[in-house]
Design a protein around this motif. Sequence first.
Motif, PDB file in Angstrom:
ATOM      1  N   VAL A   1       0.818  -1.315  -0.037  1.00  0.00           N
ATOM      2  CA  VAL A   1      -0.001   0.018  -0.159  1.00  0.00           C
ATOM      3  C   VAL A   1       1.031   1.006   0.167  1.00  0.00           C
ATOM      4  O   VAL A   1       0.546   2.172  -0.807  1.00  0.00           O
ATOM      5  CB  VAL A   1      -0.808  -0.092   1.139  1.00  0.00           C
ATOM      6  CG1 VAL A   1      -1.665   1.367   1.365  1.00  0.00           C
ATOM      7  CG2 VAL A   1      -1.935  -0.936   0.975  1.00  0.00           C
TER       8      VAL A   1
ATOM      9  N   LEU B   1      -7.482  -1.444   2.538  1.00  0.00           N
ATOM     10  CA  LEU B   1      -7.988  -0.303   1.984  1.00  0.00           C
ATOM     11  C   LEU B   1      -9.068   0.280   2.652  1.00  0.00           C
ATOM     12  O   LEU B   1      -9.071   1.701   2.451  1.00  0.00           O
ATOM     13  CB  LEU B   1      -8.893  -0.657   0.545  1.00  0.00           C
ATOM     14  CG  LEU B   1      -7.792  -1.783  -0.303  1.00  0.00           C
ATOM     15  CD1 LEU B   1      -8.581  -2.312  -1.600  1.00  0.00           C
ATOM     16  CD2 LEU B   1      -6.807  -0.760  -0.983  1.00  0.00           C
ATOM     17  N   THR B   2     -10.097  -0.168   3.202  1.00  0.00           N
ATOM     18  CA  THR B   2     -11.114   0.621   3.902  1.00  0.00           C
ATOM     19  C   THR B   2     -10.595   1.363   5.248  1.00  0.00           C
ATOM     20  O   THR B   2     -11.324   2.300   5.667  1.00  0.00           O
ATOM     21  CB  THR B   2     -12.043  -0.467   4.502  1.00  0.00           C
ATOM     22  OG1 THR B   2     -11.527  -1.380   5.458  1.00  0.00           O
ATOM     23  CG2 THR B   2     -12.749  -1.263   3.419  1.00  0.00           C
TER      24      THR B   2
ATOM     25  N   TYR C   1     -19.503  -7.264  -5.462  1.00  0.00           N
ATOM     26  CA  TYR C   1     -18.068  -7.097  -5.803  1.00  0.00           C
ATOM     27  C   TYR C   1     -17.499  -8.832  -6.098  1.00  0.00           C
ATOM     28  O   TYR C   1     -17.294  -9.327  -4.935  1.00  0.00           O
ATOM     29  CB  TYR C   1     -17.314  -6.575  -4.780  1.00  0.00           C
ATOM     30  CG  TYR C   1     -15.916  -5.726  -5.087  1.00  0.00           C
ATOM     31  CD1 TYR C   1     -15.935  -4.802  -5.956  1.00  0.00           C
ATOM     32  CD2 TYR C   1     -14.857  -6.469  -4.767  1.00  0.00           C
ATOM     33  CE1 TYR C   1     -14.788  -4.344  -6.228  1.00  0.00           C
ATOM     34  CE2 TYR C   1     -13.550  -6.072  -5.165  1.00  0.00           C
ATOM     35  CZ  TYR C   1     -13.674  -5.112  -5.934  1.00  0.00           C
ATOM     36  OH  TYR C   1     -12.350  -4.498  -6.436  1.00  0.00           O
TER      37      TYR C   1
ATOM     38  N   SER D   1     -13.525   0.287  -8.045  1.00  0.00           N
ATOM     39  CA  SER D   1     -14.756  -0.213  -8.329  1.00  0.00           C
ATOM     40  C   SER D   1     -14.712  -1.044  -9.677  1.00  0.00           C
ATOM     41  O   SER D   1     -13.922  -0.830 -10.503  1.00  0.00           O
ATOM     42  CB  SER D   1     -16.063   0.663  -8.434  1.00  0.00           C
ATOM     43  OG  SER D   1     -16.126   1.469  -7.300  1.00  0.00           O
TER      44      SER D   1
ATOM     45  N   ASP E   1      -6.347   6.218   3.831  1.00  0.00           N
ATOM     46  CA  ASP E   1      -6.888   6.939   2.962  1.00  0.00           C
ATOM     47  C   ASP E   1      -5.714   7.604   2.018  1.00  0.00           C
ATOM     48  O   ASP E   1      -5.816   8.574   1.412  1.00  0.00           O
ATOM     49  CB  ASP E   1      -7.344   8.279   3.697  1.00  0.00           C
ATOM     50  CG  ASP E   1      -6.597   8.919   4.808  1.00  0.00           C
ATOM     51  OD1 ASP E   1      -5.287   8.262   4.775  1.00  0.00           O
ATOM     52  OD2 ASP E   1      -6.765   9.760   5.430  1.00  0.00           O
TER      53      ASP E   1
ATOM     54  N   THR F   1      -9.582   3.106  -3.732  1.00  0.00           N
ATOM     55  CA  THR F   1      -9.859   1.745  -4.387  1.00  0.00           C
ATOM     56  C   THR F   1     -10.311   1.813  -5.784  1.00  0.00           C
ATOM     57  O   THR F   1     -11.003   3.046  -6.241  1.00  0.00           O
ATOM     58  CB  THR F   1     -11.158   1.247  -3.376  1.00  0.00           C
ATOM     59  OG1 THR F   1     -12.194   2.099  -3.445  1.00  0.00           O
ATOM     60  CG2 THR F   1     -10.557   1.208  -1.963  1.00  0.00           C
TER      61      THR F   1
ATOM     62  N   ALA G   1     -18.471  -0.808  -5.433  1.00  0.00           N
ATOM     63  CA  ALA G   1     -17.420  -0.664  -4.839  1.00  0.00           C
ATOM     64  C   ALA G   1     -16.803  -1.734  -4.095  1.00  0.00           C
ATOM     65  O   ALA G   1     -17.619  -2.772  -3.588  1.00  0.00           O
ATOM     66  CB  ALA G   1     -17.436   0.568  -3.648  1.00  0.00           C
ATOM     67  N   PRO G   2     -15.634  -1.914  -3.511  1.00  0.00           N
ATOM     68  CA  PRO G   2     -15.153  -2.960  -2.774  1.00  0.00           C
ATOM     69  C   PRO G   2     -15.170  -3.006  -1.020  1.00  0.00           C
ATOM     70  O   PRO G   2     -14.464  -2.145  -0.515  1.00  0.00           O
ATOM     71  CB  PRO G   2     -13.514  -2.913  -2.877  1.00  0.00           C
ATOM     72  CG  PRO G   2     -13.190  -1.546  -3.258  1.00  0.00           C
ATOM     73  CD  PRO G   2     -14.530  -0.972  -3.925  1.00  0.00           C
ATOM     74  N   THR G   3     -16.430  -3.441  -0.867  1.00  0.00           N
ATOM     75  CA  THR G   3     -16.961  -3.142   0.427  1.00  0.00           C
ATOM     76  C   THR G   3     -17.274  -4.500   1.092  1.00  0.00           C
ATOM     77  O   THR G   3     -17.452  -5.547   0.299  1.00  0.00           O
ATOM     78  CB  THR G   3     -18.230  -2.414   0.625  1.00  0.00           C
ATOM     79  OG1 THR G   3     -19.366  -2.909   0.208  1.00  0.00           O
ATOM     80  CG2 THR G   3     -18.031  -1.014   0.183  1.00  0.00           C
TER      81      THR G   3
ATOM     82  N   LEU H   1      -9.085  -6.514   1.901  1.00  0.00           N
ATOM     83  CA  LEU H   1     -10.049  -5.378   1.995  1.00  0.00           C
ATOM     84  C   LEU H   1      -9.562  -4.359   3.036  1.00  0.00           C
ATOM     85  O   LEU H   1      -9.474  -3.206   2.971  1.00  0.00           O
ATOM     86  CB  LEU H   1     -11.292  -5.688   2.078  1.00  0.00           C
ATOM     87  CG  LEU H   1     -12.347  -4.713   2.023  1.00  0.00           C
ATOM     88  CD1 LEU H   1     -12.538  -3.974   0.799  1.00  0.00           C
ATOM     89  CD2 LEU H   1     -13.708  -5.565   2.260  1.00  0.00           C
TER      90      LEU H   1
ATOM     91  N   TYR I   1      -2.852  -5.181  -5.231  1.00  0.00           N
ATOM     92  CA  TYR I   1      -4.032  -5.972  -4.837  1.00  0.00           C
ATOM     93  C   TYR I   1      -3.760  -6.507  -3.287  1.00  0.00           C
ATOM     94  O   TYR I   1      -2.618  -6.946  -2.867  1.00  0.00           O
ATOM     95  CB  TYR I   1      -4.037  -7.287  -5.713  1.00  0.00           C
ATOM     96  CG  TYR I   1      -5.171  -8.251  -5.115  1.00  0.00           C
ATOM     97  CD1 TYR I   1      -6.478  -8.155  -5.558  1.00  0.00           C
ATOM     98  CD2 TYR I   1      -4.942  -9.179  -4.576  1.00  0.00           C
ATOM     99  CE1 TYR I   1      -7.491  -8.979  -4.915  1.00  0.00           C
ATOM    100  CE2 TYR I   1      -5.685 -10.155  -4.079  1.00  0.00           C
ATOM    101  CZ  TYR I   1      -7.182  -9.791  -4.211  1.00  0.00           C
ATOM    102  OH  TYR I   1      -7.915 -10.765  -3.621  1.00  0.00           O
TER     103      TYR I   1
END
Length: 115
Positions: free
Chosen positions: A18, A36-37, A62, A46, A40, A44, A51-53, A33, A30
């Motif tokens: 990241v 990413l969540t 997703y 989509s 900031d 991400t 969206a990736p949730t 999750l 990659y």
Amino acid sequence: AEEASNKSLETDNSGLLVQSVAQNKGAIGYVALPYLTKNDTVATISIDGVAPTLENTYSGKYNVWGYEHVYTKKNPKAAVKAFLDYLLSADYGKRIEELGYGVSSKMQVKDAAHD
């Protein structure tokens, strides 16, 4: 002007991945999750407007996800079985979700590509 690069970085450290994506213009990566969540510094992606949730993963909207697996050799001993039972418990599942990961029991989509 910056030149495009096809240089790659392979790492088993998601935090480093990241950080590398954040620091290198145009970089992609990659990761699981939760990286990413709760971050900031990177955006991400989509897929087909989804969206990736965690909720979108559970519903199957997703479609980029995978199971983690735990294996034993033959029948597990009592301590190992107790640990595996704990991993599958609702209490542990709640903690996993607090960390941003999903639990397989809530997956609404089961298909050959992800079994």
